[in-house]
Write an enzyme that holds these catalytic residues in place. Structure first.
Site, short mmCIF file in Angstrom:
data_model
loop_
_atom_site.label_atom_id
_atom_site.label_comp_id
_atom_site.label_asym_id
_atom_site.label_seq_id
_atom_site.Cartn_x
_atom_site.Cartn_y
_atom_site.Cartn_z
N SER A 117 0.83 -1.20 0.00
CA SER A 117 0.00 0.00 0.00
C SER A 117 0.87 1.25 0.00
O SER A 117 1.98 1.25 0.54
CB SER A 117 -0.90 0.02 1.24
OG SER A 117 -1.55 1.28 1.39
N TYR A 152 -1.77 -0.98 10.07
CA TYR A 152 -1.95 -1.27 8.64
C TYR A 152 -0.74 -0.82 7.84
O TYR A 152 -0.18 -1.58 7.04
CB TYR A 152 -3.21 -0.57 8.13
CG TYR A 152 -3.47 -0.75 6.67
CD1 TYR A 152 -4.09 -1.90 6.17
CD2 TYR A 152 -3.11 0.24 5.74
CE1 TYR A 152 -4.34 -2.06 4.82
CE2 TYR A 152 -3.34 0.08 4.39
CZ TYR A 152 -3.96 -1.06 3.93
OH TYR A 152 -4.19 -1.23 2.60
#
Length: 251
Positions: A140, A153
Site C-alpha cells: 500500500s 496497517y
C-alpha cells in the site's frame, strides 16, 4: 512472445470476491489463466465462482490450515500453480500508535503480513516445481509515507514490500519472481464514503497529480504485467499505482 498471454497458467488470488482482488482475478482469467478465487466468506466465494466460472476455495488467511487447503486444493484441481496474488487484508482501527489497541494490532499484522509469509511458504515451492512463475503481494501507499492515523496497517504493508524483496532474492535462482504492488487511493466500495466527502476529496486530489482516484482495473493491469511474460525480468520491486501521490509536492 505474447507479452500478456497467460494461457495454461494457474493462479490463486486471495481476497478476490470484490474490489481490487476481484479485478485482478478477472484480468488474469481474461488473459488465459485458470484462477482460484478465495475469501473467508464461503457464500461470496460460491457466488462469484459461479458468475466467473472459477474454482472457489474459501479461506481465512489467518488460519494456517485453511491456507494449506487453498494451495493444496488448487494444485490438486488444476495440476499445479504458477501465479500467487496475495491480496487479502484489513485496515484495522485508525488512530495514533500512542493509543493503539494491541489486540487489534495483532489481528492486523496476522491478516496483512503473517498470512502473506505463510502463504508464500506454501505456494512458492509449487511455483518453482513448474519451472518458475510469480508471486504478487499487495502492499500500500501507506507503507511508503508517514501518517498519524494509519498505524498497524501501514506498518504491515511496509513489511509486505520488504517481504517481496527478501523472497525475490531467496527464490530468484529457481526462476520465481516476487513483487509488491502499492495502490494509492482507489475507487472501491470501502472508499465510497471518502469519495462522497467533498472536502476530503479536494484535499486528497490536490496531492495527486492525476487529480482523480484510481480504478480497480488499473491496479489489475499492474498485476497482469507482473504476472505475464511482459514482466519476466522484473523482481523484488514495489510498483506504486497511485496517480503520482507519492512523488507530488501537493502543487
Amino acid at each position: 512472445m505474447k507479452l500478456f498471454d497467460l494461457s495454461g497458467k494457474v493462479a490463486i488470488v486471495t481476497g478476490s470476491t470484490r474490489g481490487i482482488g476481484l479485478a485482478i482475478a478477472r484480468a488474469l482469467q481474461d488473459h488465459g489463466a485458470q484462477v482460484t478465487l478465495s475469501s473467508e466468506n464461503a457464500e461470496d466465494c460460491a457466488r462469484v465462482g459461479r458468475e466467473r466460472d472459477m474454482l472457489a476455495i474459501p479461506a481465512d488467511v489467518a488460519d494456517d490450515t485453511q491456507l494449506a487447503a487453498l494451495v493444496d486444493g488448487t494444485v490438486r484441481h488444476h495440476g499445479g500453480l504458477d501465479i500467487l496474488v496475495s491480496n487479502a487484508g484489513i485496515t484495522g482501527r485508525p488512530g495514533p500508535f500512542a493509543s493503539i489497541d494491541m489486540d487489534d494490532y495483532d489481528h492486523v499484522m496476522a491478516i496483512n503480513l503473517r498470512s502473506q509469509v505463510r502463504l508464500c511458504n506454501l505456494a512458492l515451492p509449487h511455483i518453482a516445481a513448474r519451472g518458475g512463475g510469480t508471486a504478487i503481494l499487495l502492499s500500500s501507499l501507506s507503507g511508503l509515507r508517514g501518517n498519524g492515523a494509519i498505524n498497524a496497517y501501514a506498518l504491515a504493508k511496509a513489511g509486505v514490500a520488504q517481504l517481496a524483496r527478501n523472497l525475490a532474492v531467496e527464490w530468484g535462482p529457481r526462476n520465481v519472481r516476487v513483487n509488491a504492488i502499492s495502490p494509492g487511493f482507489i475507487r472501491t466500495a470501502l472508499s465510497a464514503p471518502l469519495i462522497a466527502d467533498t472536502a476530503f476529496m479536494q484535499r486528497r486530489m490536490a496531492m495527486t497529480p492525476l487529480r482523480r482516484p484510481g480504478e480497480v482495473d488499473e491496479v489489475a493491469g499492474a498485476a497482469l504485467f507482473l504476472a505475464a511474460p511482459a514482466g519476466a525480468f522484473v523482481t523484488g520491486q514495489n510498483l506504486v499505482v497511485d496517480g503520482g501521490t507519492l512523488i507530488s509536492d501537493g502543487s
